[in-house]
Scaffold this active site. Sequence first.
Site, PDB file in Angstrom:
ATOM      1  N   GLY A  50      42.061  51.338  21.480  1.00 42.81           N
ATOM      2  CA  GLY A  50      41.683  49.995  21.052  1.00 42.81           C
ATOM      3  C   GLY A  50      41.380  49.165  22.286  1.00 42.81           C
ATOM      4  N   CYS A  82      43.921  56.655  25.058  1.00 43.72           N
ATOM      5  CA  CYS A  82      43.001  55.652  25.592  1.00 43.72           C
ATOM      6  C   CYS A  82      43.754  54.361  25.914  1.00 43.72           C
ATOM      7  CB  CYS A  82      41.834  55.426  24.643  1.00 43.72           C
ATOM      8  SG  CYS A  82      40.422  54.604  25.435  1.00 43.72           S
ATOM      9  N   ARG A 111      41.537  50.191  33.884  1.00 44.64           N
ATOM     10  CA  ARG A 111      40.927  49.988  32.572  1.00 44.64           C
ATOM     11  C   ARG A 111      39.417  50.249  32.625  1.00 44.64           C
ATOM     12  NH1 ARG A 111      40.759  44.941  30.679  1.00 44.64           N
ATOM     13  NH2 ARG A 111      40.511  44.182  32.801  1.00 44.64           N
ATOM     14  N   ILE A 140      35.724  57.046  25.220  1.00 41.98           N
ATOM     15  CA  ILE A 140      35.091  55.771  24.879  1.00 41.98           C
ATOM     16  C   ILE A 140      35.794  54.667  25.662  1.00 41.98           C
ATOM     17  CG2 ILE A 140      34.528  54.133  23.043  1.00 41.98           C
ATOM     18  CD1 ILE A 140      34.750  56.454  21.053  1.00 41.98           C
ATOM     19  N   ARG A 141      35.112  54.075  26.605  1.00 41.12           N
ATOM     20  CA  ARG A 141      35.702  53.035  27.476  1.00 41.12           C
ATOM     21  C   ARG A 141      37.055  53.523  28.005  1.00 41.12           C
ATOM     22  NH1 ARG A 141      35.801  47.440  24.460  1.00 41.12           N
ATOM     23  NH2 ARG A 141      36.382  46.766  26.558  1.00 41.12           N
ATOM     24  N   HIS A 175      40.076  60.342  23.018  1.00 40.94           N
ATOM     25  CA  HIS A 175      40.419  60.107  21.615  1.00 40.94           C
ATOM     26  C   HIS A 175      40.458  61.430  20.846  1.00 40.94           C
ATOM     27  CE1 HIS A 175      39.901  55.635  21.468  1.00 40.94           C
ATOM     28  NE2 HIS A 175      39.130  55.874  22.515  1.00 40.94           N
ATOM     29  N   GLU A 177      41.746  61.941  17.999  1.00 34.60           N
ATOM     30  CA  GLU A 177      41.612  61.652  16.572  1.00 34.60           C
ATOM     31  C   GLU A 177      40.160  61.558  16.128  1.00 34.60           C
ATOM     32  OE1 GLU A 177      41.298  57.679  18.549  1.00 34.60           O
ATOM     33  OE2 GLU A 177      42.389  59.551  18.900  1.00 34.60           O
TER      34      GLU A 177
END
Length: 207
Positions: A50, A82, A111, A140-141, A175, A177
């Site tokens: 998130g 993440c 980050r 992702i990021r 990730h 998931e």
Amino acid sequence: MAKRPLIGVMALQGDFREHISALEAAGGRTRLVRLGQDLEGLDGLVIPGGESTTMTMLMDRMGLADTVRQAVEGGLPTLGTCAGMIVLADRIMDGLPGQHGMQALDIAVRRNGYGRQLDSFEAELEVTGLEGGRFPAVFIRAPLVEDAGSAEVIASHEGRPVAVRHGSVMALAFHPELSGDLRLHREFLRLVESRNGASGEGASWRS
């Protein structure tokens, strides 16, 4: 038949629904964690991806930060993915003013170290002890692990740690998931079972 482990998934923000689906498909039971009392009776905890600054702010606002920290320090098996890796980290190299990790893992992270949303990518990873070949990791990021400290590195990408573990705490920069591959969730459930006195047969990540 042994009772399926009960895993709490922090549900303040982020992709917690995908973790719930993966954990239940892998053989676990799940509970949303939004308040301190939601941690009672859990066998394990997942802190999802998130936005790490929003997540830590909400944890503080809901009075959840100290309760989670105490549970993790007390040995509750925990998986951070993440943003969850950032939350668990000891040091956040580029954190915003007032942002702090839980210091549950002796790692230093940056980050969005792999870039912004447009820089998302997938990579096939060799994960220590994971059977079935390489794991299709979705970044992702993603945070960048600048220093793995005393944590065990269980996967790397281009020479950088992207999956670490120390005792019953694991953190992934990617990730699992979102991969469609349940193997890492199954391994986490096996770790939970072994930590909670179940047989843990087949567990690849034993302390």
